[in-house]
Design a protein around this motif. Sequence first.
Motif, PDB file in Angstrom:
ATOM      1  N   ASN A   1       0.836  -1.170  -0.017  1.00 20.37           N
ATOM      2  CA  ASN A   1      -0.002   0.163  -0.001  1.00 20.37           C
ATOM      3  C   ASN A   1       0.757   1.430  -0.228  1.00 20.37           C
ATOM      4  O   ASN A   1       0.393   2.286  -0.289  1.00 20.37           O
TER       5      ASN A   1
ATOM      6  N   LEU B   1       3.423   2.064  -1.968  1.00 21.92           N
ATOM      7  CA  LEU B   1       4.084   2.127  -3.053  1.00 21.92           C
ATOM      8  C   LEU B   1       3.742   3.275  -3.577  1.00 21.92           C
ATOM      9  O   LEU B   1       4.530   4.134  -4.266  1.00 21.92           O
ATOM     10  N   PRO B   2       2.442   3.707  -3.877  1.00 23.50           N
ATOM     11  CA  PRO B   2       1.951   4.972  -4.534  1.00 23.50           C
ATOM     12  C   PRO B   2       2.442   6.048  -4.091  1.00 23.50           C
ATOM     13  O   PRO B   2       2.788   7.147  -4.568  1.00 23.50           O
ATOM     14  N   GLN B   3       2.613   6.129  -2.562  1.00 25.79           N
ATOM     15  CA  GLN B   3       3.169   7.242  -1.903  1.00 25.79           C
ATOM     16  C   GLN B   3       4.622   7.356  -2.396  1.00 25.79           C
ATOM     17  O   GLN B   3       5.002   8.612  -2.693  1.00 25.79           O
TER      18      GLN B   3
ATOM     19  N   LEU C   1       5.940   6.614  -5.164  1.00 29.59           N
ATOM     20  CA  LEU C   1       5.757   7.032  -6.693  1.00 29.59           C
ATOM     21  C   LEU C   1       5.341   8.840  -6.515  1.00 29.59           C
ATOM     22  O   LEU C   1       5.815   9.411  -7.512  1.00 29.59           O
ATOM     23  N   GLU C   2       4.577   9.072  -5.801  1.00 33.99           N
ATOM     24  CA  GLU C   2       4.031  10.502  -5.779  1.00 33.99           C
ATOM     25  C   GLU C   2       5.246  11.478  -5.401  1.00 33.99           C
ATOM     26  O   GLU C   2       5.519  12.373  -6.008  1.00 33.99           O
TER      27      GLU C   2
ATOM     28  N   ILE D   1       8.426  10.718  -5.652  1.00 32.25           N
ATOM     29  CA  ILE D   1       9.720  10.775  -6.811  1.00 32.25           C
ATOM     30  C   ILE D   1       8.931  11.679  -7.864  1.00 32.25           C
ATOM     31  O   ILE D   1       9.705  12.499  -8.364  1.00 32.25           O
ATOM     32  N   GLY D   2       7.860  11.514  -8.201  1.00 27.06           N
ATOM     33  CA  GLY D   2       7.099  12.465  -9.045  1.00 27.06           C
ATOM     34  C   GLY D   2       7.585  13.830  -8.752  1.00 27.06           C
ATOM     35  O   GLY D   2       7.644  14.701  -9.650  1.00 27.06           O
TER      36      GLY D   2
ATOM     37  N   LEU E   1      -2.170   0.750  -3.326  1.00 27.52           N
ATOM     38  CA  LEU E   1      -1.951   0.225  -4.497  1.00 27.52           C
ATOM     39  C   LEU E   1      -3.227  -0.396  -5.212  1.00 27.52           C
ATOM     40  O   LEU E   1      -3.600  -0.306  -6.524  1.00 27.52           O
TER      41      LEU E   1
ATOM     42  N   ARG F   1       5.098   9.977 -14.041  1.00 31.87           N
ATOM     43  CA  ARG F   1       5.680  11.131 -13.307  1.00 31.87           C
ATOM     44  C   ARG F   1       6.922  10.653 -12.637  1.00 31.87           C
ATOM     45  O   ARG F   1       7.871  11.573 -12.312  1.00 31.87           O
TER      46      ARG F   1
END
Lengths: 266, 186
Positions: free
Chosen positions: A153, A155-157, A159-160, A162-163, B5, B19
Amino acid sequence: MTTSISLVSQKGGVGKTTLALNLSLSLAKLSIRTLLVDTDPQGGIALSLMGEQSAAQGLKGYLAGEPLERAVLSTRVPGFAILPTGTLRGLERATFMHQLEDGLRLSLLAETARDYDVIVYDTPAGLTGSTLGALRASDLAFTPLQAEPLAANSLPQLLEVIGDLREEGARVQFAGVILTMVQRQVDASLNVVDTIWQKLPHALVLDAHIPRDPAFLKASELGVPLGLLSKRPPPIARRFDELASELAKHIPLTDDGNDDPIPLLL
Amino acid sequence: MTPSLSCFDGDELSQLLHRAGAGTKPRRAVPAPVPTPGSASPAPAPAPEKDPTARVRAVAEPGQRALGAALAALLGDLSRVLHTSLFVADDEGLLIAGAGDAPAAAASIAADALRSLAQTARFAATRVDGLLLRTGRGAFLVFAPAEGAARYVVGAQVDDDIPLGALRAAAERILQTLLSRTQNHA
């Protein structure tokens, strides 16, 4: 050209330090000159190798002006050196994190460390402080992902973040997920592996994964990487060699103009 | 707070990855099971085969038998190298070939796998990937060929500690062999 790689995770206890140490050793075994830099103020790398903080000034000393070659710890493995955190006390840990956050000092370190093909940053859990600094100074970011539900869960944080850093101008690229602590006999663990495989592109999930294994405890107890646990290391040590081979594809090696076959006999 | 996710669909995740500089498009989203009209729950799965071994014996179509024979050596070699059971089944859950300790069980496992595939459309994608299935006999990874290719699945038992990458590579090799043979015989 030195390639900087961050191993980062929002969640703690996913095996980052174990991965950083063993992977760095395996990269060096591939003749990739590797500097392992510990940016975690807890100093996990030195703790896992020596059971206590190293006497070397390490990164703390480097930040205070000590030359890199004096701050690093040499190893018995050719082409493998370690820059431990150095001894930090009390509030020094917070200062250390703050000093590294903008990534400038670590970028300078990469400029200085031209004798190495790759710098591997071990980072503290979370996406603040020196972890941000390591990301800002890196070319690539990999995340060890413990095969258990909460880890996926987060992982999206990552990615955000790094973006956001890339929008600020950082060059770091998210390069992939390394599955750790995989337990084949546990449904919840397999479900996480399944989710990662289903959701992410093939190229972003490294084929080699790290299972949960008692050999890690033994290596930790003895203060050595798995690959140096004995003359015949446990089979699981090969997983890090496989990982290193996969990572090596991302690392442009210095071209010395000589790519001739190497004669076996002296 | 960022959603987990599993809450992201393919496009959202694709944007996040883009991104983050990953530069690779994720595969298509996994469609949810579609409820039947007038029902709040997904359509029930077909009844399981009562006698999987009978279905194994029922493989009589000569082309498939020839295919099974051609695959036997490859499956046997890979099974010995990977120390696990491997099988190939067709789109009706019939065992085409198997190797390892549990090939006889493979037909029913393949039938389970294909029912799961039919319900979730998980393999309507363009890459060889693994779907983990847990049955009464343990955990199996099932791989399917890319969209548009011959409809066979490759399964592997994953009770033993073998690298996922090695399994995936083996599945790719088997599926390539399947594809080349079925194309040659088309």
